[in-house]
Write a protein that holds these residues in place. Structure first.
Motif, PDB file in Angstrom:
ATOM      1  N   MET B 195       0.825  -1.205   0.000  1.00  0.00           N
ATOM      2  CA  MET B 195       0.000   0.000   0.000  1.00  0.00           C
ATOM      3  C   MET B 195       0.860   1.256   0.000  1.00  0.00           C
ATOM      4  SD  MET B 195      -2.873  -0.986  -0.583  1.00  0.00           S
ATOM      5  CE  MET B 195      -3.664   0.619  -0.617  1.00  0.00           C
ATOM      6  N   LYS B 196       2.022   1.199   0.663  1.00  0.00           N
ATOM      7  CA  LYS B 196       2.938   2.340   0.670  1.00  0.00           C
ATOM      8  C   LYS B 196       3.401   2.630  -0.756  1.00  0.00           C
ATOM      9  CE  LYS B 196       7.199   3.869   2.844  1.00  0.00           C
ATOM     10  NZ  LYS B 196       8.506   3.223   2.733  1.00  0.00           N
ATOM     11  N   HIS B 197       3.642   1.548  -1.487  1.00  0.00           N
ATOM     12  CA  HIS B 197       4.044   1.669  -2.888  1.00  0.00           C
ATOM     13  C   HIS B 197       2.998   2.452  -3.682  1.00  0.00           C
ATOM     14  CE1 HIS B 197       6.074   0.221  -6.587  1.00  0.00           C
ATOM     15  NE2 HIS B 197       4.856   0.241  -7.092  1.00  0.00           N
ATOM     16  N   TYR B 198       1.726   2.266  -3.319  1.00  0.00           N
ATOM     17  CA  TYR B 198       0.641   2.962  -4.020  1.00  0.00           C
ATOM     18  C   TYR B 198       0.199   4.218  -3.277  1.00  0.00           C
ATOM     19  CZ  TYR B 198       0.368  -0.782  -7.367  1.00  0.00           C
ATOM     20  OH  TYR B 198       0.679  -1.650  -8.375  1.00  0.00           O
ATOM     21  N   SER B 203      -7.663   3.335  -4.304  1.00  0.00           N
ATOM     22  CA  SER B 203      -8.112   3.554  -5.671  1.00  0.00           C
ATOM     23  C   SER B 203      -6.973   3.294  -6.663  1.00  0.00           C
ATOM     24  CB  SER B 203      -8.674   4.973  -5.772  1.00  0.00           C
ATOM     25  OG  SER B 203      -8.345   5.546  -7.000  1.00  0.00           O
ATOM     26  N   LYS B 204      -5.757   3.795  -6.324  1.00  0.00           N
ATOM     27  CA  LYS B 204      -4.609   3.552  -7.213  1.00  0.00           C
ATOM     28  C   LYS B 204      -4.257   2.071  -7.260  1.00  0.00           C
ATOM     29  CE  LYS B 204      -1.984   7.856  -7.085  1.00  0.00           C
ATOM     30  NZ  LYS B 204      -1.025   8.529  -6.196  1.00  0.00           N
ATOM     31  N   PHE B 205      -4.328   1.431  -6.062  1.00  0.00           N
ATOM     32  CA  PHE B 205      -3.988   0.006  -5.983  1.00  0.00           C
ATOM     33  C   PHE B 205      -4.919  -0.829  -6.865  1.00  0.00           C
ATOM     34  CE2 PHE B 205      -4.947  -4.079  -3.865  1.00  0.00           C
ATOM     35  CZ  PHE B 205      -3.721  -4.705  -4.023  1.00  0.00           C
ATOM     36  N   PHE B 206      -6.231  -0.616  -6.700  1.00  0.00           N
ATOM     37  CA  PHE B 206      -7.170  -1.441  -7.470  1.00  0.00           C
ATOM     38  C   PHE B 206      -7.169  -1.061  -8.955  1.00  0.00           C
ATOM     39  CE2 PHE B 206      -9.022  -2.347  -3.220  1.00  0.00           C
ATOM     40  CZ  PHE B 206      -8.942  -3.725  -3.295  1.00  0.00           C
ATOM     41  N   GLU B 207      -6.829   0.206  -9.235  1.00  0.00           N
ATOM     42  CA  GLU B 207      -6.724   0.603 -10.638  1.00  0.00           C
ATOM     43  C   GLU B 207      -5.600  -0.199 -11.313  1.00  0.00           C
ATOM     44  OE1 GLU B 207      -5.999   4.743 -11.322  1.00  0.00           O
ATOM     45  OE2 GLU B 207      -5.937   4.491 -13.502  1.00  0.00           O
ATOM     46  N   ALA B 208      -4.473  -0.332 -10.579  1.00  0.00           N
ATOM     47  CA  ALA B 208      -3.352  -1.101 -11.115  1.00  0.00           C
ATOM     48  C   ALA B 208      -3.751  -2.557 -11.306  1.00  0.00           C
ATOM     49  CB  ALA B 208      -2.150  -0.994 -10.182  1.00  0.00           C
ATOM     50  N   ALA B 209      -4.485  -3.107 -10.319  1.00  0.00           N
ATOM     51  CA  ALA B 209      -4.895  -4.512 -10.408  1.00  0.00           C
ATOM     52  C   ALA B 209      -5.849  -4.729 -11.573  1.00  0.00           C
ATOM     53  CB  ALA B 209      -5.545  -4.955  -9.098  1.00  0.00           C
ATOM     54  N   ALA B 210      -6.594  -3.692 -11.924  1.00  0.00           N
ATOM     55  CA  ALA B 210      -7.554  -3.815 -13.028  1.00  0.00           C
ATOM     56  C   ALA B 210      -6.885  -3.613 -14.388  1.00  0.00           C
ATOM     57  CB  ALA B 210      -8.697  -2.821 -12.841  1.00  0.00           C
ATOM     58  N   THR B 288      -4.370 -11.379   1.605  1.00  0.00           N
ATOM     59  CA  THR B 288      -3.801 -12.008   0.411  1.00  0.00           C
ATOM     60  C   THR B 288      -4.133 -11.187  -0.834  1.00  0.00           C
ATOM     61  OG1 THR B 288      -5.737 -13.449   0.137  1.00  0.00           O
ATOM     62  CG2 THR B 288      -3.840 -14.383   1.295  1.00  0.00           C
ATOM     63  N   THR B 289      -5.237 -10.396  -0.768  1.00  0.00           N
ATOM     64  CA  THR B 289      -5.561  -9.472  -1.856  1.00  0.00           C
ATOM     65  C   THR B 289      -4.364  -8.574  -2.152  1.00  0.00           C
ATOM     66  OG1 THR B 289      -7.806  -9.324  -1.022  1.00  0.00           O
ATOM     67  CG2 THR B 289      -7.152  -7.657  -2.598  1.00  0.00           C
ATOM     68  N   PHE B 290      -3.798  -7.977  -1.053  1.00  0.00           N
ATOM     69  CA  PHE B 290      -2.726  -7.001  -1.238  1.00  0.00           C
ATOM     70  C   PHE B 290      -1.435  -7.686  -1.672  1.00  0.00           C
ATOM     71  CE2 PHE B 290      -5.792  -5.213   1.707  1.00  0.00           C
ATOM     72  CZ  PHE B 290      -6.151  -4.083   0.986  1.00  0.00           C
ATOM     73  N   LEU B 318      10.241  -4.977  -2.164  1.00  0.00           N
ATOM     74  CA  LEU B 318       9.729  -3.839  -1.394  1.00  0.00           C
ATOM     75  C   LEU B 318      10.495  -3.592  -0.101  1.00  0.00           C
ATOM     76  CD1 LEU B 318       5.892  -4.454  -1.787  1.00  0.00           C
ATOM     77  CD2 LEU B 318       7.273  -2.727  -2.953  1.00  0.00           C
ATOM     78  N   GLY B 319      11.028  -4.647   0.503  1.00  0.00           N
ATOM     79  CA  GLY B 319      11.621  -4.481   1.835  1.00  0.00           C
ATOM     80  C   GLY B 319      13.112  -4.772   1.890  1.00  0.00           C
ATOM     81  N   GLY B 320      13.703  -5.130   0.762  1.00  0.00           N
ATOM     82  CA  GLY B 320      15.141  -5.381   0.748  1.00  0.00           C
ATOM     83  C   GLY B 320      15.529  -6.709   1.384  1.00  0.00           C
ATOM     84  N   GLU B 321      16.849  -6.877   1.565  1.00  0.00           N
ATOM     85  CA  GLU B 321      17.404  -8.146   2.050  1.00  0.00           C
ATOM     86  C   GLU B 321      16.828  -8.598   3.381  1.00  0.00           C
ATOM     87  OE1 GLU B 321      19.312 -10.508   0.926  1.00  0.00           O
ATOM     88  OE2 GLU B 321      19.490  -9.538  -1.028  1.00  0.00           O
ATOM     89  N   VAL B 322      16.740  -7.639   4.330  1.00  0.00           N
ATOM     90  CA  VAL B 322      16.331  -8.008   5.688  1.00  0.00           C
ATOM     91  C   VAL B 322      14.921  -8.584   5.686  1.00  0.00           C
ATOM     92  CG1 VAL B 322      15.947  -7.173   8.027  1.00  0.00           C
ATOM     93  CG2 VAL B 322      17.817  -6.235   6.648  1.00  0.00           C
ATOM     94  N   PHE B 323      14.015  -7.880   4.993  1.00  0.00           N
ATOM     95  CA  PHE B 323      12.630  -8.341   4.990  1.00  0.00           C
ATOM     96  C   PHE B 323      12.494  -9.649   4.212  1.00  0.00           C
ATOM     97  CE2 PHE B 323       8.008  -7.754   3.842  1.00  0.00           C
ATOM     98  CZ  PHE B 323       7.573  -8.065   5.114  1.00  0.00           C
ATOM     99  N   PHE B 324      13.272  -9.773   3.151  1.00  0.00           N
ATOM    100  CA  PHE B 324      13.288 -11.017   2.386  1.00  0.00           C
ATOM    101  C   PHE B 324      13.701 -12.177   3.296  1.00  0.00           C
ATOM    102  CE2 PHE B 324      15.966 -13.977  -0.191  1.00  0.00           C
ATOM    103  CZ  PHE B 324      14.961 -14.508  -0.974  1.00  0.00           C
ATOM    104  N   ALA B 325      14.744 -11.932   4.103  1.00  0.00           N
ATOM    105  CA  ALA B 325      15.212 -12.968   5.016  1.00  0.00           C
ATOM    106  C   ALA B 325      14.127 -13.306   6.029  1.00  0.00           C
ATOM    107  CB  ALA B 325      16.473 -12.494   5.740  1.00  0.00           C
TER     108      ALA B 325
END
Lengths: 123, 525
Positions: B195-198, B203-210, B288-290, B318-325
């Protein structure tokens, strides 16, 4: 002195032990008590309609998505279509039924406790 | 770093396991955590047992690639809990002791009923377990390309044996609770990043999904039909309904979920724990939607080939190495915890149903002996799981999980429901229902497109169908046929011959199941 003798001795000891047990309650009679029947009826009157409702609500989503795909693609709110909103509403439907059931069942608990008390069982 | 975080999780849970194991004495403590787990704790544990690798990695991957149709799994898996809440949880807690078979054995002839119920419990648990182990293989390939799968299977298997053999139900429950908290934190944070990305604009998020750019032009991922649409497969819509049936009626027949209700003090707490679980699981599945649409839009054009790796890849983006780990460690922890939960339910059924009541003819078995048998059984189950996972590592995960749900819905649920509500239910009916449900669901899957099909030459070995022959049964999911068959067999079996003893005990059973009279109490320790 065989094993069979020992076995018979055990069996008779068991029978004697059983004789001192209190008589078994008459379960059919207890189950037929009006308080218990009222509890079952109250539960049924809540649970059965709930089950019918959630089954119809859930499978109507699958039915519409499967066989009326074009209809549920209709966008109704921002970019959201009927299909997504209906799917999302399923979560709230489940939560609301769970909430209603929890509220209702505290009454069932009281009814059950009152019945057990009346039937002579100590909690 | 992922390995470091995973090791931290393992160390913490091992500490807790050893700590709780000290207080583990007696069978009530070992099999049912002394029935002392609190409502919210058990809610988290149920959620932990339920949100498997298939949920976290699988659904995210499925929404990212098949859009709306992937979200259908999310919906079904939550609605399923209404069946657990309204029909099964409380009578099970009131009338049973350690396993699902206890409920059936109350009125019916113990030995055949326990043998059949144990067979289906072991079958469901094994399929579910192999799915988890095979899922681990996929993650490992993506995360640690240098580590061989055999090493991982042994690590997961041995850790799980330690949790279950030493920690018993209490240790396993705490592993689930910690894992559920970690998984929820990871999911919430990943959704937050999407959501931060959007710019926090729905509205922007669902527009992208559509408007997802795809090979065949821009696609609306919010529209149904990318997986179950009749345009793709004429049987698709019916397959969706069949899947829905298996999900909604299968959950209330999953042995590792059912045993959780024996760990709480009474039916009221069991009910509260289902509601807690529904709140947690529902929130997770809405999120899981997001994660799913976030991956479809943000990772567009660079989705990993392996759908199971989509969630970790999104975390990396979105979160880099740490979040990936962190997300990878959570995925490992998830698999470990679910496998432990499955092992304890399988070994409990083995010790309590098969050993104590079928093999030993229900003669008095000392409780400590039952626990010892269960410990040995978990050890054996663990070893078998490791070996099967290594042998079957290329099997299709969705197929295995589908099999577990279909078997649970067709063989367990009909007999559970009938034994609670139908006075005339008999031993013959129970055994017939379990066996017909079990055999029909497995047979239909074997002749379905999940197993049978003719692959084009050059298909990768791990993507090929097992049987190179056109499928005989058109649906992937057998539920729509095998669930009614399970019910039908149970009903016909009961109508053939009356069972006066079972009918005579229905009054007693009803009073106990609906009021909690004389139910197993929490033990002090």
């Amino acid at each position: 002195m065989s094993l069979r003798y020992f076995d018979n001795l055990l069996k008779s000891l068991y029978t004697v032990a059983r004789m001192n047990e209190p008589a078994k309650p008459d379960w059919e009679k207890i189950a037929a008590m009006p308080e218990f029947q009222a509890l079952l009826k109250a539960k049924r009157r809540f649970v059965v309609p709930c089950c019918i409702f959630f089954t119809i609500y859930y499978f109507s989503l699958l039915y519409l998505v499967g066989w009326h795909t074009e209809m549920v693609k209709k966008v109704v709110l921002g970019h959201l279509n009927i299909a997504y909103l209906f799917a999302l509403s399923q979560f709230f439907m489940a939560w609301i039924i769970a909430f209603l059931y929890t509220k209702k069942s505290s009454k069932f608990d009281q009814q059950a406790a009152a019945f057990l008390d009346h039937a002579g069982f100590k909690k | 770093m992922a390995i470091g975080m995973f090791i931290a999780f393992v160390l913490v849970t091992l500490l807790i396991t050893f700590f709780t194991a000290k207080k583990n004495s007696g069978s009530n403590a070992y099999f049912a955590a002394g029935r002392s787990i609190k409502g919210w704790q058990n809610g988290l544990a149920v959620a932990g047992d339920y949100m498997s690798a298939a949920s976290f990695l699988g659904i995210t991957g499925m929404i990212a690639t098949a859009g709306y149709d992937g979200f259908m799994y999310s919906v079904g898996w939550l609605v399923a809990y209404l069946t657990v809440l309204l029909i099964v949880a409380e009578p099970l807690r009131n009338a049973g002791k350690y396993t699902m078979a206890d409920l059936l054995a109350y009125r019916l002839n113990e030995r055949p009923v326990r043998a059949a119920a144990s067979l289906s419990t072991l079958t469901v648990s094994t399929f579910y377990m192999i799915a988890q182990m095979v899922g681990a293989a996929a993650i490992v390939k993506g995360l640690l390309p240098n580590v061989s799968f055999n090493v991982v299977a042994f690590t997961v298997g041995l850790l799980m044996i330690v949790y279950v053999v030493y920690g018993g139900m209490k240790g396993t429950t705490w592993v689930q609770i910690i894992k559920a908290i970690l998984l929820m934190s990871g999911t919430i944070f990943l959704s937050f990043l999407v959501m931060k990305h959007y710019g926090f604009s729905f509205s922007k998020f669902f527009e992208a999904a559509a408007h997802v750019p795809s090979a065949g032009g821009v696609k609306n991922f919010l529209n149904p039909g990318m997986k179950f649409g009749s345009a793709i497969n004429p049987w698709g819509p019916l397959d969706l309904v069949s899947l829905g049936l298996a999900l909604v009626f299968g959950t209330a027949g999953l042995p590792h979920i059912l045993v959780r209700f024996y760990t709480v003090p009474d039916a009221k707490t069991a009910r509260i724990s289902v509601v807690w679980a529904m709140v947690i699981i529902g929130t997770f599945y809405i999120l899981t939607t997001f994660m799913g649409y976030g991956a479809a839009t943000i990772l567009n054009g660079k989705l990993p080939l392996d759908a199971n790796m989509i969630a970790p890849t999104l975390a990396h983006e979105l979160g880099g190495e740490v979040f990936f780990a962190f997300i990878s460690a959570v995925a490992f922890a998830t698999i470990l915890a679910v496998v432990a939960g499955l092992t304890i339910s399988a070994s409990t059924s083995f010790a309590h149903d098969l050993y104590a009541n079928v093999i030993r003819h229900g003669q008095h078995t000392a409780p400590h002996k039952e626990v010892r048998v269960a410990r040995i059984a978990s050890f054996v189950v663990g070893i078998i799981a490791i070996l099967l996972a290594i042998v079957l590592q290329n099997m299709n995960v969705a197929f295995l999980v589908g099999l577990a749900f279909a078997v649970a819905a067709s063989s367990n649920l009909p007999v559970i429901v009938l034994s609670i509500f139908w006075r005339r239910f008999t031993t013959t009916g129970a055994v017939a229902g379990i066996l017909v449900g079990l055999i029909s669901s497995i047979t239909l899957i074997i002749i379905s497109p999940a197993v049978m099909g003719i692959d084009a030459p050059g298909t990768a070995a791990n993507k090929m169908h097992f049987i190179q022959h056109a499928a005989i049964f058109p649906l992937q999911n057998p539920g729509i046929v095998s669930i009614p068959l399970g019910f039908l067999a149970a009903i016909i079996g009961s109508l053939i011959r009356r069972d006066p003893r079972a009918e005579g005990m229905f009054g007693e059973f009803s009073v106990r199941a609906h009021t909690g009279l004389g139910s197993e109490k929490a033990s002090d320790h």
